[in-house]
Design a protein around this motif. Structure first.
Motif, short mmCIF file in Angstrom:
data_model
loop_
_atom_site.label_atom_id
_atom_site.label_comp_id
_atom_site.label_asym_id
_atom_site.label_seq_id
_atom_site.Cartn_x
_atom_site.Cartn_y
_atom_site.Cartn_z
N GLY A 1 0.80 -1.21 0.00
CA GLY A 1 0.00 0.00 0.00
C GLY A 1 0.84 1.26 0.00
O GLY A 1 0.37 2.33 -0.34
N THR A 2 2.08 1.13 0.34
CA THR A 2 2.97 2.27 0.42
C THR A 2 3.13 2.96 -0.91
O THR A 2 3.34 4.16 -0.96
CB THR A 2 4.36 1.83 0.89
N MET A 3 3.05 2.25 -1.96
CA MET A 3 3.26 2.87 -3.25
C MET A 3 2.20 3.91 -3.52
O MET A 3 2.36 4.72 -4.41
CB MET A 3 3.28 1.82 -4.35
N ILE A 4 1.14 3.87 -2.76
CA ILE A 4 0.15 4.91 -2.97
C ILE A 4 0.81 6.24 -2.75
O ILE A 4 0.41 7.22 -3.33
CB ILE A 4 -1.05 4.70 -2.07
N VAL B 1 9.20 -0.16 0.36
CA VAL B 1 8.80 -0.39 -1.03
C VAL B 1 9.94 -0.02 -1.98
O VAL B 1 10.25 -0.76 -2.90
CB VAL B 1 7.53 0.40 -1.39
N LEU B 2 10.55 1.11 -1.74
CA LEU B 2 11.62 1.56 -2.63
C LEU B 2 12.80 0.60 -2.64
O LEU B 2 13.48 0.45 -3.65
CB LEU B 2 12.09 2.96 -2.24
N ASN B 3 13.04 -0.04 -1.53
CA ASN B 3 14.18 -0.94 -1.41
C ASN B 3 13.84 -2.41 -1.60
O ASN B 3 14.70 -3.28 -1.44
CB ASN B 3 14.88 -0.72 -0.07
N ASN B 4 12.60 -2.69 -1.96
CA ASN B 4 12.18 -4.06 -2.26
C ASN B 4 11.91 -4.13 -3.76
O ASN B 4 10.89 -3.64 -4.25
CB ASN B 4 10.92 -4.40 -1.46
N SER B 5 12.82 -4.74 -4.48
CA SER B 5 12.75 -4.75 -5.94
C SER B 5 11.43 -5.30 -6.46
O SER B 5 10.86 -4.77 -7.41
CB SER B 5 13.92 -5.56 -6.49
N TYR C 1 8.63 -2.69 -5.71
CA TYR C 1 8.87 -1.50 -6.53
C TYR C 1 8.47 -1.77 -7.98
O TYR C 1 7.75 -0.99 -8.59
CB TYR C 1 10.34 -1.09 -6.44
N THR C 2 8.93 -2.89 -8.53
CA THR C 2 8.65 -3.23 -9.93
C THR C 2 7.16 -3.39 -10.17
O THR C 2 6.63 -2.92 -11.19
CB THR C 2 9.40 -4.52 -10.33
N LEU D 1 14.00 8.24 -7.07
CA LEU D 1 13.90 7.96 -8.50
C LEU D 1 14.97 8.71 -9.29
O LEU D 1 15.62 8.14 -10.15
CB LEU D 1 12.51 8.33 -9.02
N ILE D 2 15.15 9.97 -9.00
CA ILE D 2 16.14 10.78 -9.72
C ILE D 2 17.54 10.23 -9.49
O ILE D 2 18.32 10.11 -10.43
CB ILE D 2 16.05 12.26 -9.30
N ASN D 3 17.85 9.87 -8.25
CA ASN D 3 19.21 9.44 -7.91
C ASN D 3 19.48 7.96 -8.12
O ASN D 3 20.59 7.58 -8.48
CB ASN D 3 19.52 9.80 -6.46
N GLN D 4 18.49 7.10 -7.88
CA GLN D 4 18.71 5.65 -7.92
C GLN D 4 18.11 4.96 -9.14
O GLN D 4 18.58 3.89 -9.52
CB GLN D 4 18.12 5.00 -6.66
N ARG D 5 17.09 5.54 -9.70
CA ARG D 5 16.39 4.90 -10.83
C ARG D 5 16.09 5.95 -11.92
O ARG D 5 14.93 6.19 -12.28
CB ARG D 5 15.06 4.29 -10.36
N PRO D 6 17.12 6.61 -12.42
CA PRO D 6 16.89 7.72 -13.37
C PRO D 6 16.15 7.30 -14.64
O PRO D 6 15.36 8.09 -15.17
CB PRO D 6 18.30 8.23 -13.68
#
Length: 137
Positions: free
Chosen positions: A6-9, A44-48, A51-52, A101-106
């Motif tokens: 739910g965090t991705m909300i 969420v950001l650190n769980n591939s 996140y995917t 996103l900008i720094n880790q997943r551009p």
């Protein structure tokens, strides 16, 4: 549903705040639900896998959980209103997501930006706000 899903909300709050933390203008709409504000965005950001799953939903490339669908549906409005009806926590967490996103997943950020901010309007607002706050180079 796993706790982190739910965090991705708050990634509404991802791109949501491609707009900005600052609230500009008066909004007469009710704020977004704070039902998921307890969730740890970092998880969420650190769980591939998580996140995917959410990224694919936002891009229209995969199945969506009800929470991810809500995020995807609210994102355009949140961008248009500069996160004007986000809770304080949602706005704060959305900036965390954008920085990630900008720094880790551009590359992911570029794809999301192309889909949700093709004119660059919201990103420009976000950059200006971050410069004013000394938080964006």
């Amino acid at each position: 549903m796993r706790r982190g899903e739910g965090t991705m909300i708050r990634l509404t709050v991802v791109l949501l705040t491609i707009a900005s933390v600052a609230r500009t203008g008066v909004c007469t709409r009710l704020p977004y639900s704070t039902h998921y504000d307890y969730i740890d965005v970092d998880q969420v950001l650190n769980n591939s896998r998580l996140y995917t799953k959410y990224f694919e939903c936002l891009m229209g490339q995969g199945k969506c959980t009800p929470e991810a669908k809500e995020l995807r549906d609210k994102l355009p409005e949140a961008l248009q209103t500069n996160c004007g009806i986000c809770s304080e926590r949602q706005a704060k967490e959305s900036h965390k997501v954008i920085r990630f996103l900008i720094n880790q997943r551009p590359e992911d950020f570029k794809m999301l930006e192309a889909k949700y901010d093709p004119s660059g309007l919201y990103m420009k607002r976000y950059q200006e706000e971050m410069k004013l706050n000394g938080a964006f180079s």
